[in-house]
Design an enzyme around this catalytic site. Structure first.
Site: not given
Ligand code: NOJ
Length: 526
Positions: A98, A200, A263, A324-325
């Site tokens: 990541d 990210d 992402e 994970h989000d």
């Molecule tokens: C996306 C990530 O997947 C998330 O977990 C994170 O909080 C935010 N970007 C900030 O880096």
């Protein structure tokens, strides 16, 4: 035609805090991942993507990086990482890291220098602006985790911008020194042998040069998290971002056979722009459409068709069901349909990313408020935005802490962890784990599925059927999205055989002029 490893392969996302604890602190570590490599080989995935493990104050659980070229002691050491990487490679598994380039931690030495004075050579590495005339923030941009995106620094009398927490100041990617420094970070890991990066919030890297106010979101109803009050017109997805991404891609191309994933949460037409001019952007702009999709056959059929049609020529598709989000797939569609979803994910055209724990069907885990960890849940309570339920520990066996740890883990286990675990489910041919493994095996062995063409056969509200075809073989997939029995008519499958059912009990069953699909059942036909 030849395909790269990341085109035919399946990526498995590991949230290191939650995969395997080996030092008894209730939090997973890199040594834990290393010890579970044989499981991943047994399961049949091709690559692992590790969420951040870099030194960090952990305000956002590692997405606030204080040193891009090291390992947080919580997770181990560089030596532990090297051991993991080399043992993964010995087993034929690729390793994707990541990369978090939009912001650092406020404890990063770059930011500490930047906030020393307005004249510091690193001042321009971050986004500093004077106050508005009334002394308030320079514009109306809000943080993704609630509140203004600007924090006032009394000592140097300016605001700095943070798209996320105040502890995550945004880097200024218009500054060439920032680009050069971050390119070196990529090279640091590429030289070590990593196979690629998931980048990210890649679409956030460049902001409007004039810092114009974002327009109000006309769809805002007065409820929900702050971030939806405005459209992100000027704070993300700026035209100049593509040049920055092309720069990242160039660095990745200095090394052989490496992968760049972005992402990106954007509508389809803007998403596909991230493949870049002449496909020199991200190899895979993450396709998150299934995360929000209404779960019915007709809608999913449309979504797949539209995506396939929108892909630039030569662009490779990809699919994501959970991360994970966002709420896990089993939490969204239920335990029965999560099997159908797994068959969908692993039989569509393009690279699937499988989220750890989805293969054992982890669903919604109730996290009591006093155990909330996620900063977003704490900053905007009561809105259900918390991401903890998707980050609970992997469940390995029927022991008290599910084989994850020797003590109470940092987040709770599922209520049914004594049966919902790898050890128990691997002995049950009808479990979702057995299904995921068979699908992964089938996918690997059949070119029609891992790199063949996709064609819709039929869809109504309940049944979606499609074909995957390579030069020499053809596989059909029929998925029942409803909880009643359906008869699917397909002349084209006559004299073929059901080779796999999501319910685990139909093997080598000849297909007549139609196929009976039980409630919540999907079948593979060959
Ligand atoms: C996306 C990530 O997947 C998330 O977990 C994170 O909080 C935010 N970007 C900030 O880096």
């Amino acid at each position: 035609m030849s395909f790269a490893w990341w085109q035919k392969g399946v990526i498995y996302q590991i949230y290191p805090r939650s995969f395997q604890d080996t030092n008894g602190d209730g939090v997973g570590d890199l040594e834990g991942v290393r010890r579970r490599l044989d499981y991943l080989v047994w399961l049949g995935v091709d690559a692992i993507w590790l969420s951040p493990f870099y030194p960090s104050p952990m305000h956002d659980f590692g997405y606030d990086v204080a040193d891009y070229c090291n390992v947080d002691p919580l997770f181990g050491s560089l030596a532990a990482f090297d051991a993991l990487l080399s043992e993964a490679h010995q087993r034929g598994l690729k390793v994707i890291l990541d990369f978090v380039p939009n912001h650092t931690s406020n404890a990063h030495p770059w930011f500490l220098a930047s906030k020393r004075s307005q004249n510091d050579p690193k001042r321009d590495w971050y986004i500093w602006r004077d106050a508005a005339q009334d002394g308030g923030p320079p514009n109306n941009w809000v943080s993704h985790f609630g509140g203004s995106g600007w924090t006032w620094d009394e000592a140097t009398r300016q605001y700095y911008y943070h798209a996320f927490l105040p502890e995550q100041p945004d880097l200024n990617w218009r500054n060439p020194q920032v680009r050069a420094a971050m390119h070196e970070v990529l090279r640091f890991w590429l030289r070590r042998g990593v196979d690629g990066f998931r980048v990210d919030v890649i679409s956030h890297l460049i902001k409007d040069a004039a810092f114009r106010d974002n327009p109000v979101n006309p769809g805002w109803t007065g409820n929900g998290p702050d971030i939806i009050r405005f459209k992100q017109t000027f704070s993300s997805d700026q035209p100049e971002v593509h040049e920055v991404i092309a720069g990242l891609r160039q660095v990745v191309e200095e090394f052989e056979d490496r992968l760049l994933i972005g992402e990106i949460y954007l509508p389809l037409d803007r998403l596909v722009a991230y493949y870049g001019d002449n496909l020199k952007g991200a190899h895979l702009p993450f396709n998150f459409q299934l995360l929000d999709a209404d779960w019915n056959a007709a809608g999913i059929a449309r979504l797949i068709g539209n995506y396939e049609a929108a892909l630039p020529k030569g662009a490779w598709p990809n699919w994501v069901l959970s991360n994970h989000d966002r709420p896990r797939v089993a939490a969204r569609v239920g335990a029965e349909q999560s099997r159908v979803a797994t068959m969908l994910l692993l039989t569509l055209r393009g690279t699937p990313t499988l989220f750890y724990g989805d293969e054992i069907g982890i669903g919604h885990v109730e996290v009591p408020p006093e155990r909330f960890q996620d900063p977003w849940a704490k900053r905007e309570p009561g809105l259900g935005v918390g991401r903890d339920p998707s980050r609970t520990p992997m469940q390995w066996d029927a022991s008290v802490f599910a084989g994850f740890s020797t003590r109470e883990p940092w987040l709770p286990l599922t209520a049914d962890h004594e049966t919902r675990n790898v050890s128990t489910m691997s002995g049950d041919e009808t479990s979702i784990l057995a299904l995921a493994r068979k699908l992964l095996c089938f996918r690997r062995e059949h070119a029609a599925v891992n790199c063949g063409a996709w064609r819709l056969l039929s869809s109504d509200d309940d049944v979606l059927a499609y074909e995957r075809r390579s030069e020499n073989e053809r596989v059909c997939v029929a998925l029942n999205f409803s909880n009643t029995t359906k008869r699917w008519r397909s002349a084209m499958c006559e004299s073929a055989t059901i080779v796999l059912s999501t319910l685990g009990d139909r093997v080598n069953e000849p297909v007549g002029s139609d196929v009976l699909l039980r409630a919540n059942e999907g079948v593979l036909i060959q």
